[in-house]
Design a protein around this motif. Structure first.
Motif, PDB file in Angstrom:
ATOM      1  N   THR A   4     102.780  58.288  21.156  1.00  0.00           N
ATOM      2  CA  THR A   4     102.378  58.907  19.888  1.00  0.00           C
ATOM      3  C   THR A   4     100.894  59.241  19.889  1.00  0.00           C
ATOM      4  OG1 THR A   4     102.088  56.723  18.888  1.00  0.00           O
ATOM      5  CG2 THR A   4     104.199  57.821  18.521  1.00  0.00           C
ATOM      6  N   GLN A   5     100.068  58.393  20.514  1.00  0.00           N
ATOM      7  CA  GLN A   5      98.639  58.683  20.584  1.00  0.00           C
ATOM      8  C   GLN A   5      98.387  59.920  21.444  1.00  0.00           C
ATOM      9  OE1 GLN A   5      97.224  54.931  22.051  1.00  0.00           O
ATOM     10  NE2 GLN A   5      96.426  54.321  20.053  1.00  0.00           N
ATOM     11  N   GLN A   6      99.108  60.037  22.549  1.00  0.00           N
ATOM     12  CA  GLN A   6      98.957  61.211  23.415  1.00  0.00           C
ATOM     13  C   GLN A   6      99.407  62.469  22.692  1.00  0.00           C
ATOM     14  OE1 GLN A   6     101.251  60.075  26.811  1.00  0.00           O
ATOM     15  NE2 GLN A   6      99.532  59.038  27.820  1.00  0.00           N
ATOM     16  N   SER A   7     100.496  62.359  21.949  1.00  0.00           N
ATOM     17  CA  SER A   7     101.007  63.495  21.201  1.00  0.00           C
ATOM     18  C   SER A   7      99.997  63.945  20.142  1.00  0.00           C
ATOM     19  CB  SER A   7     102.336  63.131  20.547  1.00  0.00           C
ATOM     20  OG  SER A   7     102.787  64.170  19.740  1.00  0.00           O
ATOM     21  N   ARG A   8      99.428  62.977  19.454  1.00  0.00           N
ATOM     22  CA  ARG A   8      98.435  63.284  18.418  1.00  0.00           C
ATOM     23  C   ARG A   8      97.214  63.952  19.038  1.00  0.00           C
ATOM     24  NH1 ARG A   8      93.898  60.632  16.082  1.00  0.00           N
ATOM     25  NH2 ARG A   8      93.653  61.197  13.903  1.00  0.00           N
ATOM     26  N   GLU A   9      96.733  63.407  20.146  1.00  0.00           N
ATOM     27  CA  GLU A   9      95.569  63.988  20.799  1.00  0.00           C
ATOM     28  C   GLU A   9      95.857  65.397  21.302  1.00  0.00           C
ATOM     29  OE1 GLU A   9      93.790  61.486  23.722  1.00  0.00           O
ATOM     30  OE2 GLU A   9      93.359  59.907  22.268  1.00  0.00           O
ATOM     31  N   ALA A  10      97.055  65.626  21.776  1.00  0.00           N
ATOM     32  CA  ALA A  10      97.436  66.965  22.236  1.00  0.00           C
ATOM     33  C   ALA A  10      97.455  67.945  21.067  1.00  0.00           C
ATOM     34  CB  ALA A  10      98.789  66.929  22.925  1.00  0.00           C
ATOM     35  N   ARG A  11      97.986  67.521  19.929  1.00  0.00           N
ATOM     36  CA  ARG A  11      98.010  68.389  18.735  1.00  0.00           C
ATOM     37  C   ARG A  11      96.596  68.696  18.274  1.00  0.00           C
ATOM     38  NH1 ARG A  11     101.730  64.622  16.842  1.00  0.00           N
ATOM     39  NH2 ARG A  11     100.246  63.969  15.260  1.00  0.00           N
ATOM     40  N   LEU A  12      95.740  67.673  18.231  1.00  0.00           N
ATOM     41  CA  LEU A  12      94.363  67.884  17.795  1.00  0.00           C
ATOM     42  C   LEU A  12      93.617  68.810  18.757  1.00  0.00           C
ATOM     43  CD1 LEU A  12      93.366  64.291  16.643  1.00  0.00           C
ATOM     44  CD2 LEU A  12      93.832  66.274  15.212  1.00  0.00           C
ATOM     45  N   ALA A  13      93.840  68.634  20.038  1.00  0.00           N
ATOM     46  CA  ALA A  13      93.187  69.502  21.024  1.00  0.00           C
ATOM     47  C   ALA A  13      93.625  70.950  20.843  1.00  0.00           C
ATOM     48  CB  ALA A  13      93.505  69.019  22.434  1.00  0.00           C
ATOM     49  N   GLU A  14      94.893  71.171  20.583  1.00  0.00           N
ATOM     50  CA  GLU A  14      95.396  72.530  20.368  1.00  0.00           C
ATOM     51  C   GLU A  14      94.782  73.140  19.108  1.00  0.00           C
ATOM     52  OE1 GLU A  14      97.088  76.099  20.818  1.00  0.00           O
ATOM     53  OE2 GLU A  14      96.998  74.495  22.295  1.00  0.00           O
ATOM     54  N   LYS A  15      94.670  72.355  18.044  1.00  0.00           N
ATOM     55  CA  LYS A  15      94.058  72.857  16.810  1.00  0.00           C
ATOM     56  C   LYS A  15      92.595  73.222  17.036  1.00  0.00           C
ATOM     57  CE  LYS A  15      97.451  72.584  13.905  1.00  0.00           C
ATOM     58  NZ  LYS A  15      97.997  73.749  13.254  1.00  0.00           N
ATOM     59  N   LEU A  16      91.894  72.405  17.825  1.00  0.00           N
ATOM     60  CA  LEU A  16      90.502  72.716  18.123  1.00  0.00           C
ATOM     61  C   LEU A  16      90.387  74.019  18.916  1.00  0.00           C
ATOM     62  CD1 LEU A  16      89.064  69.201  19.028  1.00  0.00           C
ATOM     63  CD2 LEU A  16      88.410  70.647  17.110  1.00  0.00           C
ATOM     64  N   ARG A  17      91.272  74.226  19.871  1.00  0.00           N
ATOM     65  CA  ARG A  17      91.261  75.477  20.641  1.00  0.00           C
ATOM     66  C   ARG A  17      91.539  76.671  19.737  1.00  0.00           C
ATOM     67  NH1 ARG A  17      93.492  72.039  24.632  1.00  0.00           N
ATOM     68  NH2 ARG A  17      95.610  72.456  23.919  1.00  0.00           N
ATOM     69  N   GLU A  18      92.513  76.529  18.822  1.00  0.00           N
ATOM     70  CA  GLU A  18      92.820  77.618  17.886  1.00  0.00           C
ATOM     71  C   GLU A  18      91.613  77.940  17.019  1.00  0.00           C
ATOM     72  OE1 GLU A  18      96.213  76.572  15.549  1.00  0.00           O
ATOM     73  OE2 GLU A  18      97.519  76.386  17.290  1.00  0.00           O
ATOM     74  N   ASN A  19      90.958  76.906  16.526  1.00  0.00           N
ATOM     75  CA  ASN A  19      89.784  77.090  15.674  1.00  0.00           C
ATOM     76  C   ASN A  19      88.673  77.797  16.450  1.00  0.00           C
ATOM     77  OD1 ASN A  19      88.048  76.898  13.507  1.00  0.00           O
ATOM     78  ND2 ASN A  19      87.454  74.796  13.948  1.00  0.00           N
ATOM     79  N   LEU A  20      88.455  77.384  17.706  1.00  0.00           N
ATOM     80  CA  LEU A  20      87.436  78.017  18.523  1.00  0.00           C
ATOM     81  C   LEU A  20      87.744  79.495  18.733  1.00  0.00           C
ATOM     82  CD1 LEU A  20      84.901  77.853  20.242  1.00  0.00           C
ATOM     83  CD2 LEU A  20      86.349  77.125  22.148  1.00  0.00           C
ATOM     84  N   ARG A  21      88.994  79.804  19.033  1.00  0.00           N
ATOM     85  CA  ARG A  21      89.388  81.211  19.221  1.00  0.00           C
ATOM     86  C   ARG A  21      89.135  82.012  17.949  1.00  0.00           C
ATOM     87  NH1 ARG A  21      94.529  79.086  21.082  1.00  0.00           N
ATOM     88  NH2 ARG A  21      94.190  78.413  23.200  1.00  0.00           N
TER      89      ARG A  21
END
Length: 62
Positions: A4-21
């Protein structure tokens, strides 16, 4: 680290990439048009704002 921690970190990383784009696209659009960003993002005061940055005071009632 649990699954669950890995899943959460993966979701947060994806959101950060979207925000950067999204921010890069906005920056390119501003640069291309020569427009400035709204005062809340650029730090420049809008002509309609007073010096304190708040709303104008209402006229005193008599």
């Amino acid at each position: 680290m649990t699954q669950t921690q890995q899943s959460r970190e993966a979701r947060l990383a994806e959101k950060l990439r979207e925000n950067l784009r999204r921010r890069k696209v906005q920056a390119r659009a501003i640069t291309a048009t020569g427009d400035s960003a709204p005062s809340s993002e650029s730090g420049h005061k809008n002509e309609s704002e007073n010096e304190s940055g708040g709303l104008p005071k209402p006229a005193p009632e008599s």
